[in-house]
Design a protein around this motif. Structure first.
Motif, PDB file in Angstrom:
ATOM      1  N   GLN A 142       0.828  -1.203   0.000  1.00 27.09           N
ATOM      2  CA  GLN A 142       0.000   0.000   0.000  1.00 27.09           C
ATOM      3  C   GLN A 142       0.871   1.267   0.000  1.00 27.09           C
ATOM      4  O   GLN A 142       0.607   2.218  -0.742  1.00 27.09           O
ATOM      5  CB  GLN A 142      -0.928  -0.021   1.228  1.00 27.09           C
ATOM      6  N   GLN A 143       1.913   1.264   0.811  1.00 24.16           N
ATOM      7  CA  GLN A 143       2.781   2.451   0.861  1.00 24.16           C
ATOM      8  C   GLN A 143       3.531   2.641  -0.447  1.00 24.16           C
ATOM      9  O   GLN A 143       3.692   3.784  -0.927  1.00 24.16           O
ATOM     10  CB  GLN A 143       3.766   2.313   2.026  1.00 24.16           C
ATOM     11  N   VAL A 158       1.067   4.033  -3.143  1.00 21.86           N
ATOM     12  CA  VAL A 158       0.763   5.448  -2.913  1.00 21.86           C
ATOM     13  C   VAL A 158       1.960   6.318  -3.297  1.00 21.86           C
ATOM     14  O   VAL A 158       1.815   7.353  -3.987  1.00 21.86           O
ATOM     15  CB  VAL A 158       0.364   5.675  -1.444  1.00 21.86           C
ATOM     16  N   SER A 179      -4.489  13.985  -3.153  1.00 23.33           N
ATOM     17  CA  SER A 179      -4.765  13.057  -2.049  1.00 23.33           C
ATOM     18  C   SER A 179      -4.959  11.655  -2.613  1.00 23.33           C
ATOM     19  O   SER A 179      -5.765  11.454  -3.532  1.00 23.33           O
ATOM     20  CB  SER A 179      -6.011  13.503  -1.277  1.00 23.33           C
ATOM     21  N   SER A 204      -5.144   7.343  -1.500  1.00 24.69           N
ATOM     22  CA  SER A 204      -5.205   6.272  -0.491  1.00 24.69           C
ATOM     23  C   SER A 204      -5.240   4.928  -1.210  1.00 24.69           C
ATOM     24  O   SER A 204      -5.733   4.818  -2.343  1.00 24.69           O
ATOM     25  CB  SER A 204      -6.446   6.435   0.399  1.00 24.69           C
ATOM     26  N   ARG A 238      -5.881   0.607  -0.288  1.00 19.84           N
ATOM     27  CA  ARG A 238      -6.242  -0.342   0.762  1.00 19.84           C
ATOM     28  C   ARG A 238      -6.707  -1.644   0.134  1.00 19.84           C
ATOM     29  O   ARG A 238      -7.398  -1.632  -0.893  1.00 19.84           O
ATOM     30  CB  ARG A 238      -7.346   0.238   1.642  1.00 19.84           C
ATOM     31  N   GLN A 277      -7.904   5.238  -4.335  1.00 16.81           N
ATOM     32  CA  GLN A 277      -8.809   6.391  -4.489  1.00 16.81           C
ATOM     33  C   GLN A 277      -7.945   7.668  -4.550  1.00 16.81           C
ATOM     34  O   GLN A 277      -7.175   7.944  -3.637  1.00 16.81           O
ATOM     35  CB  GLN A 277      -9.797   6.459  -3.323  1.00 16.81           C
ATOM     36  N   THR A 278      -8.145   8.421  -5.683  1.00 17.66           N
ATOM     37  CA  THR A 278      -7.336   9.614  -5.923  1.00 17.66           C
ATOM     38  C   THR A 278      -8.266  10.798  -6.187  1.00 17.66           C
ATOM     39  O   THR A 278      -9.222  10.684  -6.982  1.00 17.66           O
ATOM     40  CB  THR A 278      -6.408   9.407  -7.134  1.00 17.66           C
TER      41      THR A 278
END
Length: 479
Positions: A108-109, A112, A124, A126, A128, A169-170
């Motif tokens: 995940q990191q 992103v 922004s 995220s 997951r 989600q962006t």
């Protein structure tokens, strides 16, 4: 050391089991560490590729006019052509993610970071992981399972074995969020994060059990010859001449068997020669002794003649005792199951017929013995008890697989320092010589020899209430 098995088979098996377990443990630790490191590297590389693809898709949708985006999304759902399931929402959706782990956090990191680095301006973002049955795809709360199959069959795996789905989600603009759902290049990459899964553990357990069973079988096969040698040595020590050990098997056992057979033959020859020589000398001495007694009658001096007679009588007693010792100790007969209680009862009845007082008690107990030899040993013990102790009491019992016979007389007992000497030939205590002149002091020695030949033991002790207590222990016969 008390926790170690007493048998060689048990100790070798324990060492092999401990060795196999230690090897498995070390190998699993090394293999698990390497597998997890490899899973981390592969997952990070896959996350960078997925993040780059997500950045390219985000730039593409951000470049389209807002009213074109729904049309393109509808075409993608019908025709496919992208690795993502795409949707646009007015706000980010709240998602129920899967259980967090080091591998999922790394993916995940990385996604992103790669996505943000690939965008032309900060946004922004995220990411997951969500299980398919819990995945929400729009603001109305619609779940993935409610969508038509053709919308997701080209991009996501739902059946038969669901794979975790990465949702990115962006934010494209105010109240406009791009929703991308995709699978990892290896959909089941989380399996690599758990090297000790049930199927792998079951395989290792089956391998471990197979190795252990084979090891125990090999150890048992290797140590069985030692049991054969032990049984042969025990039988030979009890006076039974066993068959020679088979000289077959491993080279070491063949050498040991040959050495044992040769040793057994030498000892048996020595015993046979000693007994024949001893019996012959004792028998042949009786003739010159008789001849000397006749010649002493020709002596004129009464005192000298009496001294000669006394010395010759003592010598005659010793020769007779030697013959009796050989005869009583060398009774050649086969072992058989013998009811010890019945033997004791017969000895007690014979003593009562002779006017002696004997009491006995005990359960039915069986031993494997030479009947005549064991009867001779117990007769000697009972005869001593009745001669020196007036009356006798016999008690039979069983303790830890051994039959115990306790014989108590009511005589004066024996000084503690004289116990060891009582088993020596021709040794008699003062009160014994006064009560019985004709004895030769061989009965206890013969009895102990016979008891030891049966694998038992004979002990002497003074009874707390007076008299001598003789304890005989013999191995109990198996059922």
């Amino acid at each position: 050391m008390r926790l170690l098995p007493r048998s060689l088979t048990g100790r070798l098996s324990l060492v092999m089991v401990a060795g196999v377990l230690a090897t498995q443990l070390v190998a699993n630790l090394i293999w698990t560490g390497q597998l997890r490191q490899q899973a981390q590297r592969e997952a990070s590389e896959a996350a960078r590729h997925l993040g780059a693809s997500a950045a390219s898709a985000t730039r593409f949708f951000a470049s389209l006019p807002a009213n074109y985006r729904p049309l393109l999304i509808a075409q993608l759902r019908e025709m496919g052509g992208t690795r993502f399931f795409v949707n646009v929402n007015r706000q980010p959706l709240a998602l129920q993610g899967i259980a967090d782990s080091a591998l999922t956090r790394t993916v995940q990191q990385t996604v992103v970071a790669t996505l943000q680095a690939g965008l032309s301006k900060p946004a922004s973002v995220s990411a997951r992981f969500v299980w398919p049955e819990q995945l929400v795809v729009n603001e109305a709360g619609m779940r993935l399972a409610e969508l038509p199959d053709e919308w997701v069959q080209h991009t996501l795996i739902v059946r038969p074995r669901p794979a975790p789905i990465l949702v990115i989600q962006t934010q494209l603009a105010s109240e406009e969020w791009l929703y991308l759902a995709a699978l990892m290049p290896d959909p089941y990459f989380l399996d690599n994060a758990d090297p000790l899964s049930l199927d792998r553990l079951a395989l290792q357990l089956a391998t471990l059990l197979s190795v252990l069973l084979l090891s125990i079988g090999v150890v048992r096969w290797l140590t069985r010859p030692f049991e054969t040698i032990s049984s042969a040595a025990e039988a030979f020590g009890e006076g039974v001449t066993p068959e020679p050990l088979p000289e077959a098997g491993s080279r070491e056992f063949v050498q040991t068997a040959r050495a044992f057979n040769a040793m057994q033959a030498r000892i048996q020859r020595y015993i046979d020669d000693r007994e024949r020589l001893f019996a012959s000398i004792s028998h042949d001495l009786r003739t010159p002794i008789t001849r000397l007694k006749l010649r002493t009658e020709l002596l004129d001096d009464e005192t000298t003649r009496a001294e000669f007679h006394e010395d010759l009588d003592e010598l005659d007693v010793m020769v007779k005792g030697a013959l009796q010792s050989v005869k009583d100790s060398d009774i050649h007969e086969n072992r058989t199951a013998l009811r010890l209680d019945q033997l004791v009862e017969r000895l007690a009845q014979d003593a009562k017929l002779a006017g002696k007082e004997v009491r006995w008690a005990g359960p039915a107990l069986t031993v494997r013995a030479k009947p005549l030899a064991l009867k001779r040993a117990l007769s000697n013990l009972l005869e001593n008890a009745l001669h020196y102790g007036e009356r006798a009491e016999i008690l039979l019992s069983e303790h830890a697989g051994q039959v115990e016979l306790s014989l108590r007389d009511h005589g004066p007992g024996v000084p503690e320092e004289a116990f060891d000497s009582l088993f020596q030939p021709y040794v008699r205590l003062e009160h014994g010589r006064l009560q019985r002149q004709e004895g030769m002091g061989l009965g206890l020695g013969i009895a102990r020899h016979i008891i030891h030949a049966h694998g038992g033991e004979l002990q002497l002790a003074n009874h707390p209430d007076g008299g001598l207590l003789v304890t005989v222990r013999l191995p109990q016969a198996s059922a």
